[in-house]
Write a protein that holds these residues in place. Structure first.
Motif, PDB file in Angstrom:
ATOM      1  N   THR A  29      -4.482   4.554   8.269  1.00  0.00           N
ATOM      2  CA  THR A  29      -5.567   4.821   7.325  1.00  0.00           C
ATOM      3  C   THR A  29      -5.218   5.987   6.413  1.00  0.00           C
ATOM      4  N   LEU A  30      -4.626   7.037   6.962  1.00  0.00           N
ATOM      5  CA  LEU A  30      -4.215   8.184   6.153  1.00  0.00           C
ATOM      6  C   LEU A  30      -3.119   7.773   5.184  1.00  0.00           C
ATOM      7  N   GLU A  31      -2.150   7.039   5.686  1.00  0.00           N
ATOM      8  CA  GLU A  31      -1.048   6.603   4.835  1.00  0.00           C
ATOM      9  C   GLU A  31      -1.551   5.685   3.719  1.00  0.00           C
ATOM     10  N   ASP A  32      -2.484   4.783   4.049  1.00  0.00           N
ATOM     11  CA  ASP A  32      -3.031   3.877   3.041  1.00  0.00           C
ATOM     12  C   ASP A  32      -3.765   4.646   1.951  1.00  0.00           C
ATOM     13  N   ASP A  33      -4.575   5.642   2.350  1.00  0.00           N
ATOM     14  CA  ASP A  33      -5.328   6.432   1.362  1.00  0.00           C
ATOM     15  C   ASP A  33      -4.375   7.176   0.425  1.00  0.00           C
ATOM     16  N   LEU A  34      -3.327   7.748   0.989  1.00  0.00           N
ATOM     17  CA  LEU A  34      -2.362   8.477   0.168  1.00  0.00           C
ATOM     18  C   LEU A  34      -1.616   7.535  -0.773  1.00  0.00           C
ATOM     19  N   GLU A  35      -1.265   6.352  -0.278  1.00  0.00           N
ATOM     20  CA  GLU A  35      -0.561   5.394  -1.132  1.00  0.00           C
ATOM     21  C   GLU A  35      -1.464   4.873  -2.243  1.00  0.00           C
ATOM     22  N   ASP A  36      -2.747   4.740  -1.955  1.00  0.00           N
ATOM     23  CA  ASP A  36      -3.695   4.362  -3.011  1.00  0.00           C
ATOM     24  C   ASP A  36      -3.695   5.414  -4.118  1.00  0.00           C
ATOM     25  N   GLU A  37      -3.796   6.684  -3.722  1.00  0.00           N
ATOM     26  CA  GLU A  37      -3.828   7.764  -4.707  1.00  0.00           C
ATOM     27  C   GLU A  37      -2.535   7.826  -5.509  1.00  0.00           C
ATOM     28  N   GLN A  38      -1.416   7.670  -4.830  1.00  0.00           N
ATOM     29  CA  GLN A  38      -0.119   7.759  -5.506  1.00  0.00           C
ATOM     30  C   GLN A  38       0.086   6.592  -6.462  1.00  0.00           C
ATOM     31  N   THR A  39      -0.331   5.394  -6.036  1.00  0.00           N
ATOM     32  CA  THR A  39      -0.173   4.230  -6.905  1.00  0.00           C
ATOM     33  C   THR A  39      -1.052   4.359  -8.140  1.00  0.00           C
ATOM     34  N   ALA A  40      -2.282   4.801  -7.945  1.00  0.00           N
ATOM     35  CA  ALA A  40      -3.186   4.978  -9.083  1.00  0.00           C
ATOM     36  C   ALA A  40      -2.617   5.993 -10.069  1.00  0.00           C
ATOM     37  N   ALA A  41      -2.052   7.090  -9.550  1.00  0.00           N
ATOM     38  CA  ALA A  41      -1.474   8.111 -10.431  1.00  0.00           C
ATOM     39  C   ALA A  41      -0.258   7.577 -11.167  1.00  0.00           C
ATOM     40  N   ALA A  42       0.590   6.823 -10.465  1.00  0.00           N
ATOM     41  CA  ALA A  42       1.805   6.296 -11.094  1.00  0.00           C
ATOM     42  C   ALA A  42       1.481   5.274 -12.179  1.00  0.00           C
ATOM     43  N   LEU A  43       0.408   4.501 -11.977  1.00  0.00           N
ATOM     44  CA  LEU A  43       0.082   3.419 -12.902  1.00  0.00           C
ATOM     45  C   LEU A  43      -0.777   3.864 -14.084  1.00  0.00           C
ATOM     46  N   GLU A  44      -1.247   5.094 -14.060  1.00  0.00           N
ATOM     47  CA  GLU A  44      -2.095   5.570 -15.157  1.00  0.00           C
ATOM     48  C   GLU A  44      -1.316   5.534 -16.478  1.00  0.00           C
ATOM     49  N   GLY A  45      -1.743   4.684 -17.376  1.00  0.00           N
ATOM     50  CA  GLY A  45      -1.097   4.560 -18.677  1.00  0.00           C
ATOM     51  C   GLY A  45       0.196   3.772 -18.675  1.00  0.00           C
ATOM     52  N   ALA A  46       0.611   3.242 -17.521  1.00  0.00           N
ATOM     53  CA  ALA A  46       1.887   2.512 -17.437  1.00  0.00           C
ATOM     54  C   ALA A  46       1.764   1.131 -18.063  1.00  0.00           C
ATOM     55  N   GLU A  47       2.816   0.700 -18.706  1.00  0.00           N
ATOM     56  CA  GLU A  47       2.872  -0.640 -19.294  1.00  0.00           C
ATOM     57  C   GLU A  47       3.586  -1.634 -18.379  1.00  0.00           C
ATOM     58  N   VAL A  48       4.356  -1.086 -17.422  1.00  0.00           N
ATOM     59  CA  VAL A  48       5.149  -1.911 -16.512  1.00  0.00           C
ATOM     60  C   VAL A  48       5.038  -1.318 -15.112  1.00  0.00           C
ATOM     61  N   ALA A  49       4.946  -2.163 -14.105  1.00  0.00           N
ATOM     62  CA  ALA A  49       4.992  -1.732 -12.709  1.00  0.00           C
ATOM     63  C   ALA A  49       6.162  -2.422 -12.032  1.00  0.00           C
ATOM     64  N   VAL A  50       6.985  -1.656 -11.326  1.00  0.00           N
ATOM     65  CA  VAL A  50       8.106  -2.220 -10.584  1.00  0.00           C
ATOM     66  C   VAL A  50       7.887  -1.940  -9.103  1.00  0.00           C
ATOM     67  N   ILE A  51       7.584  -2.983  -8.356  1.00  0.00           N
ATOM     68  CA  ILE A  51       7.466  -2.884  -6.899  1.00  0.00           C
ATOM     69  C   ILE A  51       8.858  -3.125  -6.336  1.00  0.00           C
ATOM     70  N   ALA A  52       9.419  -2.125  -5.663  1.00  0.00           N
ATOM     71  CA  ALA A  52      10.824  -2.233  -5.238  1.00  0.00           C
ATOM     72  C   ALA A  52      11.043  -1.583  -3.897  1.00  0.00           C
ATOM     73  N   ASP A  53      11.968  -2.143  -3.139  1.00  0.00           N
ATOM     74  CA  ASP A  53      12.464  -1.505  -1.928  1.00  0.00           C
ATOM     75  C   ASP A  53      13.127  -0.194  -2.338  1.00  0.00           C
ATOM     76  N   PRO A  54      12.738   0.942  -1.739  1.00  0.00           N
ATOM     77  CA  PRO A  54      13.291   2.224  -2.177  1.00  0.00           C
ATOM     78  C   PRO A  54      14.654   2.549  -1.589  1.00  0.00           C
ATOM     79  N   ASP A  55      15.550   1.558  -1.519  1.00  0.00           N
ATOM     80  CA  ASP A  55      16.930   1.839  -1.164  1.00  0.00           C
ATOM     81  C   ASP A  55      17.753   1.794  -2.447  1.00  0.00           C
ATOM     82  N   ALA A  56      19.064   1.958  -2.335  1.00  0.00           N
ATOM     83  CA  ALA A  56      19.904   2.043  -3.532  1.00  0.00           C
ATOM     84  C   ALA A  56      19.801   0.790  -4.388  1.00  0.00           C
ATOM     85  N   ASP A  57      19.695  -0.375  -3.768  1.00  0.00           N
ATOM     86  CA  ASP A  57      19.631  -1.617  -4.527  1.00  0.00           C
ATOM     87  C   ASP A  57      18.295  -1.740  -5.261  1.00  0.00           C
TER      88      ASP A  57
END
Length: 415
Positions: A29-57
């Motif tokens: 629940t804590l992790e979900d709430d934080l990810e909600d906040e982070q996603t909302a902040a990242a997407l503010e004004g964004a024209e493109v969203a890239v959902i990606a595995d956070p490894d080198a590839d």
């Protein structure tokens, strides 16, 4: 619970090797709430969203897409008075291959701050086990008409992402999905029928960055072609270019946002301050590898030698050590409950083994997390027995896969 009980950063190496990172103990629940906040902040004004595995590839895919869209660069510069190691996440593992699930318990500080400078191309990190959550967040927090990309992620079943993909398609102008994992034909057809553009590369020949590089209608410069090539070298475990290990380790040990901007600026030849950071981190990395290799056991399964061990470590190097000791396939069970499965030219059924224990991946590289943990007592047993139950479940999956392959061969021979 006292913070120091779950803070694994300062644990003695022997204990650190057998316990999960701090992220494991964070409530969902804590992790979900934080990810909600982070996603909302990242997407503010964004024209493109890239959902990606956070490894080198996955992060190379983000770099390529930001370049194609002309996104602003935000290159970090280290403060000379700061210790570069202390300025980054205190993760004890080296990078997981893209075939593996990214488990929060594999790192000490899994929740990162949003990027300080807004980007028109927003990075939304996700693992194979929560891609549906990332799609749902983009659908909820993204602006109408946003372009959506999903990179280096593959759902095991369409129903896992069905509703969330539909919501993302309603919000976004388009959903483009680029990957190189083993896809079930029905899952791929369903994703395409839903309205997404799906391009899946040959997992033996391409990494996801290769797929993005050739799929986007953009003329990339030589630096980005080299980025895809060197990323592939590690992701497919070719190991012909030593710089690929640097990329893989740096992607894991630093913040995803920093990695993307550094490779956009410097390409695969990382700056001196990054190389110094990697050298310091690798002291502990090698010690954790040594711990895991020391626990290795070997089993004969249907004529194949399977090496298996337990520990918080860089599984690729540990698997290579077991291969040098005669293993045709290797399993590294992690304290967080996940496991990495690595094959060789002799054994190329890793994805089938993983598929029997809640996972998937490539013929020579796969990951899983068996669904056997009902409560914290199961995890306590996992840590104290060094993964005994998980090892047995995965070895049983090996036996089933090998027996099925032998039966198929016999049937074909009789035809």
């Amino acid at each position: 619970m006292y913070d120091e009980l779950i803070d694994s950063g300062d644990l003695p190496l022997a204990r650190k090797s057998v316990l999960p990172g701090t992220g494991f103990f964070l409530p969902d629940t804590l992790e979900d709430d934080l990810e909600d906040e982070q996603t909302a902040a990242a997407l503010e004004g964004a024209e493109v969203a890239v959902i990606a595995d956070p490894d080198a590839d996955g992060l190379a895919c983000v770099a390529l897409i930001r370049e194609a869209y002309g996104d602003v660069q935000n290159v970090p510069e280290p403060d000379d008075d700061d210790d570069p190691v202390d300025e980054r996440t205190d993760a004890a593992d080296a990078v997981d291959d893209t075939a593996d699930p990214v488990i929060a318990g594999d790192v000490d500080e899994p929740l990162e701050e949003p990027e300080p400078t807004p980007h028109t191309v927003a990075l939304i990190p996700a693992s194979p086990h929560d891609v549906e959550d990332a799609l749902a967040r983009v659908a909820e927090y993204g602006d109408e008409g946003i372009d959506i990309f999903v990179c280096d992620l593959a759902p095991d079943r369409y129903e896992y992402v069905e509703d969330e993909l539909e919501a993302a398609l309603e919000t976004g102008a388009s959903v483009e999905w680029y990957d190189h994992h083993q896809w079930d034909d029905d899952v791929a057809a369903s994703v395409r029928d839903a309205g997404a553009t799906l391009v899946v590369g040959d997992s033996d020949e391409e990494c996801s960055a290769d797929v993005v590089y050739r799929s986007l209608e953009y003329e990339f410069g030589p630096m980005y072609e080299e980025l895809a090539t060197v990323t592939r070298d590690h992701d497919l475990w070719l190991r012909e270019d030593p710089r690929s290990d640097d990329l893989a380790d740096y992607a894991y040990w630093t913040d995803p946002a920093e990695y993307v901007e550094v490779v956009r600026e410097y390409g695969v030849d990382l700056p001196e301050w990054v190389r110094e950071f990697l050298e310091e981190r690798r002291v502990e990395k090698e010690a954790l590898i040594e711990q895991a290799v020391g626990r290795s056991e070997f089993r004969d399964i249907g004529g194949y030698t399977v090496g298996i061990t337990y520990g918080r470590c860089s599984q690729n190097e540990v698997a290579e050590a077991m291969r040098e000791q005669g293993a045709d396939a290797s399993v590294v069970v992690k304290p967080a409950g996940s496991a990495s499965i690595r094959g060789t030219d002799e054994f190329q059924l890793c994805h089938e083994v993983a598929g029997k224990v809640n996972g998937g991946g490539h013929p020579k590289a796969a990951g899983c997390k068996p669904d056997i943990y009902d409560d914290m007592l199961d995890y306590a047993n996992h840590w104290t027995t060094r993964g005994a139950v998980t090892k047995q479940v995965i070895l049983d999956a090996f036996r089933d896969v090998v027996a099925e392959a032998a039966a198929a061969d016999d049937e074909q021979a009789d035809e």
